[in-house]
Motif scaffolding. Structure first.
Motif, mmCIF file in Angstrom:
data_model
loop_
_atom_site.group_PDB
_atom_site.id
_atom_site.type_symbol
_atom_site.label_atom_id
_atom_site.label_comp_id
_atom_site.label_asym_id
_atom_site.label_seq_id
_atom_site.Cartn_x
_atom_site.Cartn_y
_atom_site.Cartn_z
ATOM 1 N N MET A 177 -57.677 30.548 0.656
ATOM 2 C CA MET A 177 -58.467 29.596 -0.094
ATOM 3 C C MET A 177 -59.228 28.708 0.895
ATOM 4 N N ALA A 178 -60.466 28.414 0.553
ATOM 5 C CA ALA A 178 -61.307 27.569 1.398
ATOM 6 C C ALA A 178 -60.765 26.146 1.418
ATOM 7 N N ALA A 179 -61.290 25.376 2.359
ATOM 8 C CA ALA A 179 -60.879 23.973 2.456
ATOM 9 C C ALA A 179 -61.214 23.244 1.158
ATOM 10 N N VAL A 180 -60.411 22.281 0.827
ATOM 11 C CA VAL A 180 -60.629 21.487 -0.376
ATOM 12 C C VAL A 180 -61.919 20.699 -0.205
ATOM 13 N N SER A 181 -62.834 20.868 -1.155
ATOM 14 C CA SER A 181 -64.125 20.194 -1.029
ATOM 15 C C SER A 181 -64.033 18.701 -1.335
ATOM 16 N N ASN A 182 -63.089 18.311 -2.164
ATOM 17 C CA ASN A 182 -62.948 16.915 -2.557
ATOM 18 C C ASN A 182 -61.467 16.531 -2.504
ATOM 19 N N PRO A 183 -60.950 16.246 -1.309
ATOM 20 C CA PRO A 183 -59.496 16.039 -1.186
ATOM 21 C C PRO A 183 -58.940 14.870 -1.986
ATOM 22 N N GLU A 184 -59.643 13.748 -2.058
ATOM 23 C CA GLU A 184 -59.139 12.599 -2.825
ATOM 24 C C GLU A 184 -59.167 12.897 -4.326
ATOM 25 N N THR A 185 -60.200 13.607 -4.745
ATOM 26 C CA THR A 185 -60.283 14.002 -6.156
ATOM 27 C C THR A 185 -59.141 14.953 -6.487
ATOM 28 N N ALA A 186 -58.870 15.904 -5.612
ATOM 29 C CA ALA A 186 -57.765 16.850 -5.841
ATOM 30 C C ALA A 186 -56.433 16.111 -5.911
ATOM 31 N N ARG A 187 -56.231 15.132 -5.046
ATOM 32 C CA ARG A 187 -54.996 14.348 -5.075
ATOM 33 C C ARG A 187 -54.876 13.603 -6.396
ATOM 34 N N PHE A 188 -55.969 12.947 -6.808
ATOM 35 C CA PHE A 188 -55.945 12.241 -8.088
ATOM 36 C C PHE A 188 -55.651 13.218 -9.231
ATOM 37 N N LEU A 232 -53.006 5.883 -18.789
ATOM 38 C CA LEU A 232 -53.943 6.977 -18.543
ATOM 39 C C LEU A 232 -55.383 6.475 -18.488
ATOM 40 N N VAL A 233 -55.745 5.546 -19.354
ATOM 41 C CA VAL A 233 -57.098 4.986 -19.336
ATOM 42 C C VAL A 233 -57.370 4.320 -17.990
ATOM 43 N N GLU A 234 -56.433 3.522 -17.512
ATOM 44 C CA GLU A 234 -56.599 2.882 -16.196
ATOM 45 C C GLU A 234 -56.737 3.933 -15.095
ATOM 46 N N ALA A 235 -55.888 4.956 -15.136
ATOM 47 C CA ALA A 235 -55.939 6.012 -14.127
ATOM 48 C C ALA A 235 -57.265 6.766 -14.187
ATOM 49 N N LEU A 236 -57.730 7.053 -15.381
ATOM 50 C CA LEU A 236 -58.991 7.787 -15.519
ATOM 51 C C LEU A 236 -60.164 7.000 -14.954
ATOM 52 N N HIS A 237 -60.172 5.697 -15.134
ATOM 53 C CA HIS A 237 -61.225 4.878 -14.518
ATOM 54 C C HIS A 237 -61.197 5.045 -12.998
ATOM 55 N N ARG A 238 -59.996 5.007 -12.417
ATOM 56 C CA ARG A 238 -59.877 5.196 -10.962
ATOM 57 C C ARG A 238 -60.320 6.601 -10.559
ATOM 58 N N GLY A 239 -59.889 7.600 -11.311
ATOM 59 C CA GLY A 239 -60.236 8.982 -10.988
ATOM 60 C C GLY A 239 -61.730 9.248 -11.058
ATOM 61 N N ILE A 240 -62.381 8.664 -12.045
ATOM 62 C CA ILE A 240 -63.832 8.813 -12.161
ATOM 63 C C ILE A 240 -64.515 8.215 -10.934
ATOM 64 N N ALA A 241 -64.061 7.051 -10.504
ATOM 65 C CA ALA A 241 -64.645 6.412 -9.315
ATOM 66 C C ALA A 241 -64.446 7.286 -8.079
ATOM 67 N N VAL A 242 -63.273 7.884 -7.938
ATOM 68 C CA VAL A 242 -62.995 8.759 -6.790
ATOM 69 C C VAL A 242 -63.909 9.979 -6.824
ATOM 70 N N ALA A 243 -64.017 10.603 -7.985
ATOM 71 C CA ALA A 243 -64.855 11.807 -8.110
ATOM 72 C C ALA A 243 -66.330 11.482 -7.880
ATOM 73 N N GLU A 244 -66.769 10.310 -8.356
ATOM 74 C CA GLU A 244 -68.155 9.900 -8.103
ATOM 75 C C GLU A 244 -68.392 9.702 -6.618
ATOM 76 N N LYS A 245 -67.433 9.053 -5.949
ATOM 77 C CA LYS A 245 -67.550 8.802 -4.503
ATOM 78 C C LYS A 245 -67.646 10.114 -3.730
ATOM 79 N N GLU A 246 -66.906 11.128 -4.180
ATOM 80 C CA GLU A 246 -66.927 12.418 -3.483
ATOM 81 C C GLU A 246 -68.023 13.351 -4.005
#
Length: 150
Positions: A1-12, A108-122
């Motif tokens: 498998m190739a390197a993870v393109s969005n490591p923080e997003t994958a962690r979230f 979950l709502v709080e987590a999703l807000h954080r996850g969206i920010a992480v995915a946007e950043k990446e």
């Protein structure tokens, strides 16, 4: 498998997958163990919820694979990563179930807000879209649960 393109997003996403997996089993417990005057309402509603969560689990796991990572998949991994807590087997009344769900959906709502920010950043619009859809669903269900218990 190739390197993870969005490591923080994958962690979230793996943390979110863990929360969803705990929520799924918790909903099953509520479905099996609800008693009282709201039995028919909550028995049906918790089944609806766990069916929806099962689909979301699959969507999130597939998204993790799409961005080059591997989804966690053992109970041990879920419990290590999840912020949601399990629900023991016991009799549950409507107020208790709704209270748990309000707390869990709020988490979950709080987590999703954080996850969206992480995915946007990446720079991951696919994950942003997936998480935004989940955010909208949980916000609506949270509003409905609060109205049910008012």
């Amino acid at each position: 498998m190739a390197a993870v393109s969005n490591p923080e997003t994958a962690r979230f996403l793996n943390e979110y997958l863990a929360d969803l997996s705990v929520l799924y089993q918790k909903l099953r417990s509520f479905h099996w163990n609800v008693e009282g005057p709201a039995f028919f309402t909550l028995h049906a509603k918790t089944e609806e919820y766990y069916d929806e969560v099962a689909e979301e689990i699959d969507d999130v796991a597939e998204r993790i694979l799409m961005i080059g990572s591997r989804p966690v998949s053992t109970l041990k991994e879920y419990l290590e990563r999840a912020s949601l807590k399990e629900a023991p087997a016991k009799v549950y009344r409507a107020e208790e179930i709704v209270g748990h769900l309000v707390d869990d959906f709020s988490t979950l709502v709080e987590a999703l807000h954080r996850g969206i920010a992480v995915a946007e950043k990446e720079g991951d619009p696919g994950t942003v879209d997936l998480l935004t859809g989940s955010l909208q669903r949980y916000e609506k269900e949270l509003w409905m649960l609060k109205a049910f218990s008012a």
